[in-house]
Design an enzyme around this catalytic site. Structure first.
Site, PDB file in Angstrom:
ATOM      1  N   ASP A 338       0.818  -1.369  -0.018  1.00 48.03           N
ATOM      2  CA  ASP A 338      -0.011   0.035   0.074  1.00 48.03           C
ATOM      3  C   ASP A 338       0.862   1.261  -0.135  1.00 48.03           C
ATOM      4  OD1 ASP A 338      -2.477   1.521   0.151  1.00 48.03           O
ATOM      5  OD2 ASP A 338      -1.954   1.693   2.577  1.00 48.03           O
ATOM      6  N   LYS A 339       0.445   2.389  -0.406  1.00 46.34           N
ATOM      7  CA  LYS A 339       1.127   3.673  -0.354  1.00 46.34           C
ATOM      8  C   LYS A 339       0.958   4.474   0.926  1.00 46.34           C
ATOM      9  CE  LYS A 339       0.440   7.009  -3.134  1.00 46.34           C
ATOM     10  NZ  LYS A 339       0.227   8.143  -2.095  1.00 46.34           N
ATOM     11  N   THR A 340      -0.342   4.994   0.831  1.00 43.97           N
ATOM     12  CA  THR A 340      -0.611   6.164   1.861  1.00 43.97           C
ATOM     13  C   THR A 340      -0.650   5.455   3.184  1.00 43.97           C
ATOM     14  OG1 THR A 340      -1.840   7.208  -0.004  1.00 43.97           O
ATOM     15  CG2 THR A 340      -2.300   7.761   2.480  1.00 43.97           C
ATOM     16  N   PHE A 471     -19.146  13.272   0.488  1.00 42.41           N
ATOM     17  CA  PHE A 471     -18.053  12.548  -0.354  1.00 42.41           C
ATOM     18  C   PHE A 471     -18.429  11.186  -0.409  1.00 42.41           C
ATOM     19  CE2 PHE A 471     -14.155  10.499  -0.879  1.00 42.41           C
ATOM     20  CZ  PHE A 471     -13.293  11.239  -1.863  1.00 42.41           C
ATOM     21  N   ARG A 528       0.042  16.681  -2.707  1.00 41.74           N
ATOM     22  CA  ARG A 528      -1.248  16.042  -2.836  1.00 41.74           C
ATOM     23  C   ARG A 528      -2.199  17.422  -3.167  1.00 41.74           C
ATOM     24  NH1 ARG A 528      -3.691  12.123   1.178  1.00 41.74           N
ATOM     25  NH2 ARG A 528      -2.437  10.653  -0.163  1.00 41.74           N
ATOM     26  N   ARG A 667      -4.919   4.014  -7.978  1.00 37.50           N
ATOM     27  CA  ARG A 667      -6.568   4.044  -7.621  1.00 37.50           C
ATOM     28  C   ARG A 667      -7.202   2.554  -7.993  1.00 37.50           C
ATOM     29  NH1 ARG A 667      -7.457   9.362 -11.541  1.00 37.50           N
ATOM     30  NH2 ARG A 667      -5.964  10.830 -10.274  1.00 37.50           N
ATOM     31  N   LYS A 673      -6.542  -5.142  -5.538  1.00 40.83           N
ATOM     32  CA  LYS A 673      -5.427  -5.610  -4.929  1.00 40.83           C
ATOM     33  C   LYS A 673      -5.274  -7.032  -4.780  1.00 40.83           C
ATOM     34  CE  LYS A 673      -5.048  -1.058  -2.208  1.00 40.83           C
ATOM     35  NZ  LYS A 673      -4.787  -0.580  -0.814  1.00 40.83           N
ATOM     36  N   ASP A 697      -6.390  -2.807   3.002  1.00 42.60           N
ATOM     37  CA  ASP A 697      -5.347  -3.910   2.419  1.00 42.60           C
ATOM     38  C   ASP A 697      -5.751  -5.311   3.205  1.00 42.60           C
ATOM     39  OD1 ASP A 697      -3.977  -1.544   1.612  1.00 42.60           O
ATOM     40  OD2 ASP A 697      -3.413  -1.024   3.662  1.00 42.60           O
TER      41      ASP A 697
END
Length: 1063
Positions: A338-340, A471, A528, A667, A673, A697
């Site tokens: 994972d990145k963030t 959102f 970002r 994305r 994943k 994840d």
């Protein structure tokens, strides 16, 4: 106890090796077959079963205690109008229970009422989905009928209806308390049990744990089956030899070895086959599995105890949550991360902004002084004084910019003391934006369900909150509709720049071009980005829209889709040009990615990449991402669409991705994943590792061969689902390059030595069969056979497998090429097993024929003959034990006091036991069990016996030493190259420090905001429910410290030069 013992024994006998030894024990009870005493099989079998039983019993007791603790938790249940204390196990569907603050939720509950204003409650769901605090709403009905969906594992969805007085109301996930949550900051609440026990969503999600096996486990299973076949082959040869011998020579011995009635050569050969199955049983490693479990447990403790993987500030040590996958860490070929929050720290700060075409935020040495704002956050830093001057001078565009940031969000404030504000945000982005507006004079002070209170440049102002257009991952934006004190209606919107740009009027194209350049500049710095917009609304149109919005929000079918359509309707008005509409856009927000993101990603890629130019591949659900930002990584780029994961495209995707050194998927959903991991896992037949820190994840972590969880800012769900866990991504380097490589090396050494010593032991029996008329007589003393694996050779090999290391941890970091042999299975494979078989065959020939030749026609110093069976058995077993001990010494790279103690202690125990068992006293007490009376003292006092032991040992190890010498000179292994290089490096003149090249300017990568954001709490804000968030104090994350334990400096990798260094 009555159920555990038989069930555990049943499970243990499912193992082929254990069942085989029970079969041997049955054979030994048959007098015509048995050539060994029963204790030679019973003692090892009982020891192995007891050790396994003790381990399983400990695990079972722990699970039983945990289950008992959960089942016996007390909860108050409303029974006949009275609250009575009941155990969790007795709670049933339909019961009304009362929970108090900090209590665990008993079952899946429909919330009825609470102590909080407007019947809100606060729950912690970190154990479920990684969220720290959520808010749930009660329905205030105590009489009615509830109909709901059947039990399922969807944590984020609940569908049901409540019928009261003939009127039906919809129920959704907002009114449900799930088991596994904890009630926080609420005195009490009442709930109706909807699902209980195994029907709860938590238990539905748990399912059966996937038992992961390492590649070495699969190889061992194959080898054990081969060993069984090889054993049958040897027994067949010996039984045929017995039949031939009986046919040709058997009649000569009938006078003193009479045959039973009906016995002939064929029957003798058949019985001899089973006798040799008993004698050669040591070729099947009964203690192998137990020894492997001990080694894995020990190496797991080394991970838990590693202070260099301990995070000081969060007090979080590394943890091996499973003990069966350690050596697999040394064979990882594909890492999925994972990145963030994993590669980056997910800590956001306001850095740059563009307002009405003008860019702000250029760094300067002097920080902006916010002392003029008594409500400013003292931790906030900004370095562009022009933005402060624009706010103070009353610039309408700049003030409108910060007003939007202060209004368009779902942040919850708390002010315990005057002027001391605390913000609880659902994402770091939201908190960074609101904090920036606060420091520049637009302070978000408080909110009610109908209003938002600000302090604008020192003036208290209250806005009426009419709607929150929340959102989600489809909309990628959020909006609020407010009425200012003058009665003017305004819609404020923020979101991904691509989404906002689609809703702008063509007249704003010039402004959009300028802002796009600024966005590209910010993205090039690794920031970002997001875009903001607003417009005024017409009162009549809004009232009509509000009615349609109410109808959609109360719909029982397709509620979310209808709401999205209604939101889209009013937000599309941004595209309509009108003199009354003021449309402008601003780009803002950034994170510490300016300092860390690009740098960290490049560092992490380089940590696990052997090449200088790895490749990247990107997936994108909406549109292709600009390549400019990624060029900052100095990497070639390959882009693809997410539909490549469809079945007809998977193999093509895999082929293309395998042409790359590094692949980045952007994305993608949690399911995608897991699909990517499964694709590589299925078709590449390589060991995979997945690492992440959030609930999204979990599927990836469970799918990979090894899952690693990071205990970061997104709860504990990833950790709870992982095999290994720690606090920061940088510890993965040490986990793989040090612990993983060492574990793999140690396990391979253990298996090679274990098979070597057992095959050598067994082959001596095989050769002896040709000299004893294939009579199934043992070449060793029965007690030596019993204790060989359990006492004499057990501890030395365990010491080797727990403490050995070919190079230290620093060299493992500096030379990641050392990791490559594990990926290629070079240390243990079918070919390596074949070499062990050949080596054992050679050693057994030496260990049998050299003592046999030395004993033939040999006499003592006093002229007496010593060429008897007992003396030969003692000499053969002594030569064997010393030879395998010396071989272990040659295999040991790293000597410790424990290794020395185990090795010399085992040899000492052998001689002590031998002299004791061969003594007069043991013979007099147990005549039949200890027949070798006086053999030790009469044989081992002869010099020729020790000369034979010395010669045998030299001949056994000579080929090994010669081979290693030649290979080091002609074909050195990677660790030999490292050692040689380090020796040369120590003698050479230190090299000058490497040149530092200036960092290349980088360009765009945008829309990160929309994909880091989670679904908001807008519906809660406008639903008549006041939210009050307590202060949650937690230690500062990721600070720099000076302690060596928390050293976070990146490791520098070096290549290995074989050329001699110039002096």
């Amino acid at each position: 106890v009555f159920t555990f013992l038989p069930l555990n024994l049943f499970e243990q006998f499912q193992r082929l090796a254990n069942a085989y030894f029970v079969f041997l024990l049955i054979l030994q009870l048959i007098p015509q077959i048995s050539s060994l005493s029963w204790f030679t099989t019973v003692v090892p079998l009982l020891l192995v079963l007891s050790m396994t039983l003790a381990k399983d019993l400990s695990d079972d007791i722990t699970r039983h205690k945990n289950d008992k603790q959960v089942n016996n938790r007390k909860v108050e249940v409303l029974i006949n109008g009275e609250l009575k204390s009941e155990k969790w196990m007795n709670v049933q569907v339909g019961d009304i229970v009362k929970l108090e603050n900090n209590e665990f939720v008993t079952a899946d509950l429909l919330l009825l009422s609470s102590s909080e204003p407007l019947n809100l409650i606060y729950i912690e769901t970190a154990e479920l989905d990684g969220t720290l605090i959520k808010y749930t709403i009660s329905i205030l009905y105590i009489s009615g009928e509830v109909r709901c969906e059947p039990p399922n594992n969807r944590l984020d969805k609940f569908t049901g209806t409540l019928t009261v007085g003939g009127e039906t109301f919809s129920l959704d996930n907002e009114r449900i308390l799930l088991r596994g949550c904890t009630l926080r900051n609420s005195d009490w609440c009442f709930g109706l049990v909807v699902f209980g026990g195994p029907d709860t969503k938590l238990m539905q999600n748990s399912g059966k744990s996937i038992f992961k096996r390492t590649s070495i486990d699969h190889l061992m299973n194959f080898l054990v089956m081969f060993i069984f076949g090889f054993l049958a082959f040897m027994c067949t040869i010996l039984s045929i030899g017995n039949g031939i011998w009986e046919y040709q020579e058997g009649n000569s011995f009938i006078s003193f070895l009479p045959r039973a009635d009906g016995a002939n050569a064929s029957l003798s050969a058949f019985l001899t086959f089973w006798s040799y199955v008993i004698i050669l049983n040591t070729v099947v490693p009964i203690s192998l599995y137990v020894s492997v479990e001990i080694l894995r447990l020990g190496n797991s403790y080394f991970i838990d105890w590693d202070r260099k993987m301990y995070h000081v500030k969060s007090d979080t040590p590394a943890q091996a949550r499973t003990t069966t996958l350690n050596e697999e860490l040394g064979q990882i070929k594909y890492i999925f991360s994972d990145k963030t929050g994993t590669l980056t720290q997910n800590i956001m700060t306001f850095n740059r902004c563009s307002v009405n075409g003008k860019s702000y935020g250029k760094s300067s040495k002097k920080k902006v002084d916010f002392s003029w704002n008594s409500l400013a956050d003292p931790k906030f830093c900004f370095h562009d004084h022009k933005l402060e001057e624009a706010v103070k001078s009353g610039s309408p565009e700049v003030q409108a910019f910060f007003r939007l940031l202060a209004l368009c969000h779902t942040v919850m404030p708390e002010e315990k003391t005057e002027g001391e504000l605390f913000y609880q945000a659902q994402s770091p982005d939201e908190g960074a934006l609101v904090t920036a507006a606060r420091n520049f004079g637009f302070v978000f002070r408080s909110r009610t369900p109908e209003t938002i209170s600000l302090v604008e440049m020192g003036v208290p102002t209250t806005y009426e909150l009419l709607a929150v257009l929340d959102f989600n991952n489809v909309r990628k934006r959020m909006s609020v509709i407010v009425r200012n004190p003058e009665g003017k209606l305004t819609l404020y919107c923020k979101g991904a720049d691509t989404i906002i740009f689609e809703r702008l009027h063509p007249l704003s194209s010039k402004l959009m071009e300028v802002t796009t350049e600024h966005l590209n500049e910010y993205a090039g710095e690794g920031l970002r980005t997001l875009a903001l917009a607003y417009k005024d609304l017409d009162e009549d149109k809004f009232e009509k829209w509000k009615k349609r919005h109410h109808e959609a929000s109360t719909s029982l079918e397709d509620r979310e889709a209808k709401l999205d359509a209604i939101y889209e309707e009013i937000e599309k008005d941004l595209l309509v040009t009108s003199p009354s509409h003021r449309i402008w856009i601003m780009a803002s927000l950034c994170a510490k990615f300016h300092e860390r993101s690009v740098k960290q990603i490049k560092n992490h890629i380089s940590h696990f990449s052997m090449q200088k130019d790895p490749f990247l591949i990107f997936f994108n659900n909406t549109q292709l991402i600009s390549r400019k930002w990624f060029k900052s990584l100095y990497l070639p780029i390959l882009c693809a669409q997410a539909f490549a994961l469809q079945k007809d495209m998977q193999l093509e995707l895999l082929r293309t991705a395998c042409m790359c050194q590094t692949v980045i998927c952007c994305r993608v959903t949690p399911l995608q994943k897991a699909q990517v991991v499964e694709l590589v896992k299925k078709h590449k037949k390589a060991v995979t590792l997945a690492i992440g820190d959030g609930a999204n994840d979990v599927s990836m972590i469970k799918t990979a061969h090894i899952g690693v969880g990071i205990s970061g800012q997104e709860g504990m769900q990833a950790v709870l689902s992982s095999d290994f866990s720690f606090a920061q991504f940088r510890y993965l380097q040490r986990l793989l390059l040090v612990h993983g490589r060492w574990s793999y090396l140690r396990m391979c050494k253990f298996l090679r030595y274990f098979f070597y010593k057992n095959f050598t032991f067994t082959f001596v029996h095989f050769w002896y069969g040709f000299f004893c008329g294939f009579s199934a007589q043992t070449v060793y003393d029965e007690w030596f056979i019993t204790l060989y694996n359990l006492v004499y050779t057990a501890l030395p090999v365990i010491g080797l497998s727990l403490f050995d290391q070919d190079v230290n941890d620093r060299w493992s970091f500096q030379y990641p090429q050392l990791y490559a042999p594990g990926q290629l299975n070079q240390y243990f494979s079918k070919m390596a097993f074949a070499r062990i078989l050949m080596h054992s065959c050679y050693s057994s020939l030496i260990l049998f024929f050299v003592p046999w030749a030395a004993m033939c026609d040999t006499v003592r110093d006093d002229g007496k003959d010593i060429a008897d069976y007992q003396s030969f058995a003692l000499l053969a077993q002594t030569c064997l034990l010393i030879a395998v001990s010396v071989q272990l010494g040659l295999d040991t790279y790293y000597w410790t006091a424990v290794n020395q103690f185990f090795l010399w202690g085992s040899l000492s125990v052998y001689f002590a036991v031998t002299f004791t068992m061969y003594s007069n006293g043991m013979y007099l007490i147990f005549t039949s069990s200890f027949p070798f009376i006086g053999t030790a003292r009469n044989s081992l006092n002869q010099p020729n016996m020790w000369l034979t032991i010395f010669l045998t040992t030299i001949l056994c190890i000579l080929p090994v030493v010669a081979k290693r010498f030649l290979f080091i000179q002609l074909k050195p292994a990677i660790n030999d190259k490292v050692v040689r290089h380090k020796v040369r490096q120590a003698k050479a003149v230190p090299l000058p420090p490497p040149r530092k090249f200036p960092r290349r300017r980088i360009s765009t990568r945008r829309s990160g905001y929309a994909f880091s954001h989670a679904r908001g709490y807008g519906d809660l804000v406008t639903s008549g429910r006041f939210l009050r968030i307590p202060v949650k104090t937690r230690p500062a994350l990721f600070p720099h410290t000076d302690t060596p334990v928390a050293d976070s400096t990146p490791r520098t990798y070096r290549t290995i030069f074989e050329e001699a260094q110039s002096p």
